[in-house]
Design an enzyme around this catalytic site. Structure first.
Site, PDB file in Angstrom:
ATOM      1  N   ASP A 155       0.746  -1.022  -0.037  1.00  0.00           N
ATOM      2  CA  ASP A 155       0.207   0.040  -0.079  1.00  0.00           C
ATOM      3  C   ASP A 155       0.709   1.069   0.019  1.00  0.00           C
ATOM      4  O   ASP A 155       1.704   1.377   0.732  1.00  0.00           O
ATOM      5  CB  ASP A 155      -0.829   0.020   1.126  1.00  0.00           C
ATOM      6  N   HIS A 228      -7.116   0.278 -10.542  1.00  0.00           N
ATOM      7  CA  HIS A 228      -7.173   1.311  -9.596  1.00  0.00           C
ATOM      8  C   HIS A 228      -5.731   1.941  -9.821  1.00  0.00           C
ATOM      9  O   HIS A 228      -5.777   3.296  -9.298  1.00  0.00           O
ATOM     10  CB  HIS A 228      -7.056   0.253  -8.200  1.00  0.00           C
TER      11      HIS A 228
END
Length: 356
Positions: A155, A228
């Site tokens: 992330d 994404h």
């Protein structure tokens, strides 16, 4: 102690504080009560002293707290004009998913290597604030393995580093009265992990735009559904506009809750808003971010984190500081428009050691 520098904890308004092992995201509203604003103002102005009181117990744990202030109370709390782009979070409504707008007057982003220091700092601060505030949301985040979210992917890979970091996060000469500050957007996402895990690794990677095991970027389709990774990349006139993400997983296996707390710091608020439009509405419209089929936005708030000097001066007697500079009056922000007239949009990810 090995140097005099270690006698001072991390600056409270250090947006680029080190990636931590634990964090608390605390969103508050100010009560409509006599003296409430004054209590909040004096407490926030003196937050550095509270931080030192707790951080001194273990300087290596790098305790920090970033304070953000929302549009609803900015004028009354600071007794001055607002940053140019500051406004209440606008809900983003797509064909299938919505990014809701939820209340938030004050954000406290508390970070440290130790959970107990975050706990103690939060306790002391809430004691000082007392019944002047109401807690809207308290989320405790944690570092998960090698900086992965609960979906299993690294992330924050796209975070800026080096000089690109302050350039992307800190307001400059475009709004000189608020130079050194940063816009902050927070959203709380929950994940249905059973449905996500029912996908193959290849299907998950196509949605994210990176390989799961080694975080290698994948080529995106030239037309049609975008990943994404691509939808959360904002390019205007050939220039990419970055934000800093300090997201953290949160949850309770016993309670069946699994989520990602998104927090984005940006020099320009419109960059994050454009990211969210691209994710929830789609680019082209109708082709939303497939990640949202497995990530439900529960909250959404906007804040401005002023410089440490600005924060500490908030409780000064305004009569001694003179009238406000008319040049710092609020000016509506006008972000670049896209070809389809939309605001345009962002990501849910953060890298180890802020290196990419």
């Amino acid at each position: 102690m090995t140097s005099s520098a270690r006698r001072v904890p991390i600056e409270p308004q250090a947006v680029d504080a080190p990636l931590s092992g634990t964090a608390v995201f605390l969103v508050l509203t100010v009560r409509d009560a006599v003296g409430a604003i004054d209590t909040v103002r004096s407490t926030l102005a003196g937050i550095a002293d509270v931080l030192k009181n707790v951080a001194f117990r273990d300087l290596d744990a790098a305790l920090s707290c970033t304070v953000g202030i929302g549009a609803r109370v900015w004028g009354e709390l600071t007794r001055g004009p607002a940053p140019r782009e500051l406004h209440v979070f606008p809900a983003v409504v797509g064909d299938r998913h919505t990014a809701p707008s939820t209340p938030g007057d004050v954000l406290l982003h508390i970070r440290a290597a130790r959970r107990d220091l975050c706990f103690e700092f939060e306790r002391q601060l809430l004691d000082l604030l007392g019944d002047a505030v109401e807690v809207v949301d308290e989320t405790v985040g944690f570092r998960y393995f090698d900086v992965r979210d609960l979906l299993g992917f690294v992330d924050g890979t796209a975070n800026p580093v080096g000089q690109d970091l302050p350039d992307a996060t800190l307001v400059g000469e475009e709004d000189p009265a608020f130079a050194g500050g940063s816009y902050v957007v927070v959203q709380k996402y929950t994940h249905p992990l059973d449905r996500w895990r029912a996908l193959t690794a290849e299907q998950q990677e196509a949605i994210i735009g990176r390989t799961k095991a080694d975080n290698v970027e994948l080529d995106d389709a030239e037309t049609g559904q975008k990943s994404h990774k691509t939808l959360s990349t904002i390019v205007v006139d050939g220039a990419e506009h970055d934000i800093l993400r300090d997201n953290m997983p949160f949850g309770s296996p016993a309670g069946g809750e699994f989520g990602t707390y998104f927090i984005g710091y940006a020099r320009r608020l419109w960059v994050i808003e454009r990211m969210l439009e691209r994710m929830f509405i789609g680019d082209p419209p109708g082709l939303h971010d497939r990640l949202l089929d497995f990530s439900t936005a529960r909250t959404g708030s906007v804040f401005f984190a002023p410089s440490a000097a600005f924060l500490e001066a908030m409780d000064d007697d305004p009569a001694l500081s003179g009238p406000a500079d008319p040049a710092s009056a609020v000016v509506p922000a006008t972000p670049p428009s896209t070809a389809d007239g939309s605001l345009g949009l962002g990501s849910l990810r953060t890298p180890p050691e802020r290196t990419q």
